[in-house]
Design a protein around this motif. Structure first.
Motif, PDB file in Angstrom:
ATOM      1  N   ILE A   9      -7.855   5.395  -0.233  1.00  0.00           N
ATOM      2  CA  ILE A   9      -7.748   4.099  -0.415  1.00  0.00           C
ATOM      3  C   ILE A   9      -8.679   3.344   0.514  1.00  0.00           C
ATOM      4  CG2 ILE A   9      -5.227   4.584  -0.955  1.00  0.00           C
ATOM      5  CD1 ILE A   9      -4.671   3.315   1.731  1.00  0.00           C
ATOM      6  N   THR A  10      -9.526   3.734   1.184  1.00  0.00           N
ATOM      7  CA  THR A  10     -10.443   2.901   2.233  1.00  0.00           C
ATOM      8  C   THR A  10     -11.236   2.082   1.258  1.00  0.00           C
ATOM      9  OG1 THR A  10     -10.390   4.623   3.609  1.00  0.00           O
ATOM     10  CG2 THR A  10     -12.157   3.066   3.871  1.00  0.00           C
ATOM     11  N   ARG A  11     -11.992   2.680   0.211  1.00  0.00           N
ATOM     12  CA  ARG A  11     -12.700   1.847  -0.836  1.00  0.00           C
ATOM     13  C   ARG A  11     -12.183   0.721  -1.571  1.00  0.00           C
ATOM     14  NH1 ARG A  11     -16.972   4.681  -5.153  1.00  0.00           N
ATOM     15  NH2 ARG A  11     -18.070   2.680  -5.904  1.00  0.00           N
ATOM     16  N   ASP A  12     -10.798   0.829  -1.696  1.00  0.00           N
ATOM     17  CA  ASP A  12     -10.205  -0.004  -2.539  1.00  0.00           C
ATOM     18  C   ASP A  12      -9.317  -1.140  -1.890  1.00  0.00           C
ATOM     19  OD1 ASP A  12     -11.571   0.739  -4.838  1.00  0.00           O
ATOM     20  OD2 ASP A  12     -10.169   2.210  -5.374  1.00  0.00           O
ATOM     21  N   ILE A  13      -9.288  -0.732  -0.336  1.00  0.00           N
ATOM     22  CA  ILE A  13      -8.281  -1.376   0.379  1.00  0.00           C
ATOM     23  C   ILE A  13      -8.313  -2.884   0.109  1.00  0.00           C
ATOM     24  CG2 ILE A  13      -9.678  -1.926   2.605  1.00  0.00           C
ATOM     25  CD1 ILE A  13      -6.335  -0.569   2.683  1.00  0.00           C
ATOM     26  N   PHE A  14      -9.056  -3.639  -0.094  1.00  0.00           N
ATOM     27  CA  PHE A  14      -9.334  -5.037  -0.422  1.00  0.00           C
ATOM     28  C   PHE A  14      -8.534  -5.403  -1.497  1.00  0.00           C
ATOM     29  CE2 PHE A  14     -12.332  -4.740   2.867  1.00  0.00           C
ATOM     30  CZ  PHE A  14     -11.765  -5.306   3.784  1.00  0.00           C
ATOM     31  N   PHE A  15      -8.379  -4.566  -2.663  1.00  0.00           N
ATOM     32  CA  PHE A  15      -7.671  -4.936  -3.963  1.00  0.00           C
ATOM     33  C   PHE A  15      -6.083  -5.542  -3.498  1.00  0.00           C
ATOM     34  CE2 PHE A  15     -10.767  -2.510  -6.348  1.00  0.00           C
ATOM     35  CZ  PHE A  15     -11.212  -3.888  -7.273  1.00  0.00           C
ATOM     36  N   PRO A  16      -5.747  -6.421  -4.217  1.00  0.00           N
ATOM     37  CA  PRO A  16      -4.044  -6.283  -3.983  1.00  0.00           C
ATOM     38  C   PRO A  16      -3.343  -5.368  -4.648  1.00  0.00           C
ATOM     39  CG  PRO A  16      -5.112  -7.629  -6.064  1.00  0.00           C
ATOM     40  CD  PRO A  16      -6.143  -7.175  -5.271  1.00  0.00           C
ATOM     41  N   THR A  17      -2.115  -5.255  -3.943  1.00  0.00           N
ATOM     42  CA  THR A  17      -1.365  -3.941  -4.198  1.00  0.00           C
ATOM     43  C   THR A  17      -1.810  -2.694  -3.494  1.00  0.00           C
ATOM     44  OG1 THR A  17      -1.993  -3.022  -6.184  1.00  0.00           O
ATOM     45  CG2 THR A  17      -0.453  -5.287  -6.259  1.00  0.00           C
ATOM     46  N   ILE A  18      -3.049  -2.646  -3.186  1.00  0.00           N
ATOM     47  CA  ILE A  18      -3.295  -1.694  -2.468  1.00  0.00           C
ATOM     48  C   ILE A  18      -3.091  -1.633  -0.915  1.00  0.00           C
ATOM     49  CG2 ILE A  18      -5.393  -0.027  -1.752  1.00  0.00           C
ATOM     50  CD1 ILE A  18      -4.763  -0.009  -4.704  1.00  0.00           C
TER      51      ILE A  18
END
Length: 337
Positions: A282-291
């Motif tokens: 999840i590090t790459r997508d950590i700034f997406f909401p709900t992540i």
């Protein structure tokens, strides 16, 4: 030229190289001329394939390959081309560090994530607003039919909480009211954040300051940067166990690139913690909401990224067990609107 250029003969001996190649390879042309290039510099590549380029006067591009030089291992992009000059065959190598390009690509991905996040948040807010109106309307109708004041207290709570949630949704739908920018020492903001967290948090985390006292003042909207930093520090406090350590570090960077823009001076604020780290998936997508790496909505990091990007800055993250670092980059010369 910023590109390193090396010219080899058919025996892979160095015939010419420019100053950029000397800097990248960590060796002077005087010491490497007439020597076999691939005995001194190690590529993870099939040298026989390169010799075919010489024979056929062709070119190939090698992307993000490790290069072992006198100064260590660096990752590079390389264009290799066969050349014929005065009936003699040569191999021309054009080499550039891939770290700069990967940094730009990473920032562009983060900026795109922020745009997508804002779009998702607005859509989510719209979806919440519709049933919320129905809940409030039903509570108002029910209140009129209830016989006593005690019962109506419960419907009033439903109506009040619906109004409060509606106000929160409106804040997501509408752009934040502009906050006048002002010149401020960034350490005033970091210290305010530490004070707030210390008062609110039940966990007794240790805060370590690693400040650069020579940092110039920066023109920002203090409330927005404080909110972004507060989200990062809150996450760090939740990530570490009791008596965990959180480090706030500030530095000045020269000629730093954010996205496609290079700035003369950039202030960097690091929030480091010694918690378990963020799961790699999840590090790459950590700034997406709900992540999120914890049991929460995951909106905090998305909002923090949006607030920092309003100042032409960006938030980046690196994480491994025992060492997670969220870094805010803010250009000094940005004219905040």
């Amino acid at each position: 030229m910023s590109t390193a250029v090396v010219l080899l003969n058919e025996q892979c001996q160095v015939k010419q190289m420019n100053q950029s190649a000397e800097r990248l390879l960590g060796v002077s042309a005087r010491h490497i001329l007439e020597q076999n290039f691939f005995e001194l510099i190690r590529f993870e590549f099939d040298y026989s394939s390169l010799s075919q380029l010489v024979d056929q006067n062709q070119s190939c591009f090698i992307e993000d390959t490790p290069l072992r030089t006198a100064t260590g291992i660096t990752r590079v992009n390389m264009m290799a081309s066969g050349r014929e000059v005065d009936r003699e065959s040569f191999l021309l190598l054009e080499i550039q560090s891939s770290e700069h390009h990967s940094h730009i690509r990473k920032d562009m991905e983060l900026q795109h994530q922020s745009e997508v996040s804002n779009h998702l948040i607005r859509n989510l807010a719209h979806e919440i607003k519709n049933p919320l109106g129905g809940i409030k309307g039903a509570a108002q109708l029910l209140e009129r039919k209830l016989p006593d004041e005690v019962s109506r207290r419960y419907t009033q709570i439903i109506i009040q909480e619906s109004d409060r949630l509606g106000s929160l949704v409106d804040k997501l739908l509408l752009p934040a009211a502009p906050e006048p920018p002002q010149l401020i020492n960034i350490h005033r903001i970091t210290e305010q954040v530490v004070d707030i967290i210390t008062l609110q948090s039940e966990e007794q985390s240790t805060f370590v300051r690693d400040y650069d006292p020579s940092l110039p003042e920066i023109r920002v909207s203090p409330g927005q940067i404080q909110q972004a930093l507060l989200n990062l520090v809150k996450n760090a406090v939740e990530a570490v166990s009791h008596n965990g350590k959180i480090t706030l570090r500030t530095r000045i960077l020269m000629q730093h690139t954010i996205g496609k823009t290079q700035y003369k001076q950039v202030i960097r604020i690091d929030v480091l913690d010694n918690g378990p780290g963020i799961a790699p998936e999840i590090t790459r997508d950590i700034f997406f909401p709900t992540i999120s790496g914890k049991n929460s909505s995951g909106l905090g990091l998305s909002i923090a990224q949006s607030l920092v990007q309003r100042h032409a800055g960006i938030i980046e993250v690196t994480s491994e067990p025992g060492n997670t670092c969220f870094s805010i980059f803010l250009p000094l010369e940005h004219n905040h609107e």
